[in-house]
Design an enzyme around this catalytic site. Structure first.
Site, mmCIF file in Angstrom:
data_model
loop_
_atom_site.group_PDB
_atom_site.id
_atom_site.type_symbol
_atom_site.label_atom_id
_atom_site.label_comp_id
_atom_site.label_asym_id
_atom_site.label_seq_id
_atom_site.Cartn_x
_atom_site.Cartn_y
_atom_site.Cartn_z
ATOM 1 N N ASP A 195 0.894 -1.213 -0.091
ATOM 2 C CA ASP A 195 -0.002 -0.001 0.056
ATOM 3 C C ASP A 195 0.881 1.275 -0.106
ATOM 4 O O ASP A 195 2.016 1.250 0.398
ATOM 5 C CB ASP A 195 -0.793 -0.022 1.211
ATOM 6 C CG ASP A 195 -1.773 1.241 1.474
ATOM 7 O OD1 ASP A 195 -2.102 1.572 0.578
ATOM 8 O OD2 ASP A 195 -1.886 1.535 2.654
ATOM 9 N N ASP A 243 0.005 4.997 0.994
ATOM 10 C CA ASP A 243 -0.259 6.161 1.978
ATOM 11 C C ASP A 243 -0.025 5.241 3.488
ATOM 12 O O ASP A 243 -1.132 4.417 3.579
ATOM 13 C CB ASP A 243 -1.368 6.917 1.981
ATOM 14 C CG ASP A 243 -1.502 7.536 0.506
ATOM 15 O OD1 ASP A 243 -0.512 8.046 0.182
ATOM 16 O OD2 ASP A 243 -2.587 7.961 0.110
HETATM 17 MG MG LIG Z 1 -2.744 3.161 3.768
#
Ligand SMILES: [Mg+2]
Ligand SMILES: [Zn+2]
Length: 176
Positions: A7, A9
């Site tokens: 992922d 962020d």
């Molecule tokens: Mg995230």
């Protein structure tokens, strides 16, 4: 192949509840950049799957998103590493797309790109949506405590979830 999917962020860069709308707001976690470079130099392909509903919401455009990803590639390259395929979902929660996590569409896109199986591939995220997307395609769910990770840790986790302090600790494990 040695593939790991991340992922973005809260894993690679600092998360923000107010969305990351400009290149200036994209603030890398230095130890995560180093971790990606270390994995890459050790032969790992490091792909990224990121929800970016801020595009559907009109907070920023594709060119801005691409500038963040160019910066990411540049920072990792400065340390001798390489970032693999970066896939984003530009849709909002009500668009009914197949790619927005917790749906696993982006993970499937990455698997198709590399013509590889996802079973057991580590998917590293900081939210329940990441862990659910991982489970849906038999990836190994991995939670880091950066970003929203501590908040996620307060909720029940899918069985078998591995938990690490941050991406650096994930890389340490994979490279040990
Ligand atoms: Mg995230
Ligand atoms: Zn989507």
């Amino acid at each position: 192949m040695n593939l790991i999917i991340l992922d973005r962020d809260g894993v690679i860069n600092q998360d923000s509840d107010a969305y990351i709308k400009t290149l200036d707001e994209w603030i890398p976690i230095p130890s995560s950049i180093a971790a990606i470079a270390r994995l890459s130099k050790a032969g790992w392909t490091v792909a990224v799957a990121t929800n970016q509903s801020g595009i559907a919401r009109g907070y920023y455009d594709l060119a801005t998103l691409e500038s963040m990803h160019a910066r990411l590639r540049e920072l990792v390259a400065e340390q001798g590493g390489e970032v693999g395929l970066i896939v984003h979902c530009p849709h909002g929660p009500d668009d009914g797309c197949d790619c927005r996590k917790p749906k696993p569409g982006m993970l499937k896109q990455i698997a198709a790109h590399y013509a590889t199986d996802l079973t057991g591939i580590w998917f590293v995220g900081d939210t329940s949506g990441d862990l659910q997307a991982a489970l849906a395609v038999d990836c190994q769910p991995v939670l880091v405590k950066t970003g929203k990770g501590e908040r996620t840790l307060a909720k029940p986790l899918p069985p078998g979830t591995l938990v690490f302090d941050d991406l650096a600790a994930v890389a340490d494990r994979l490279l040990s």
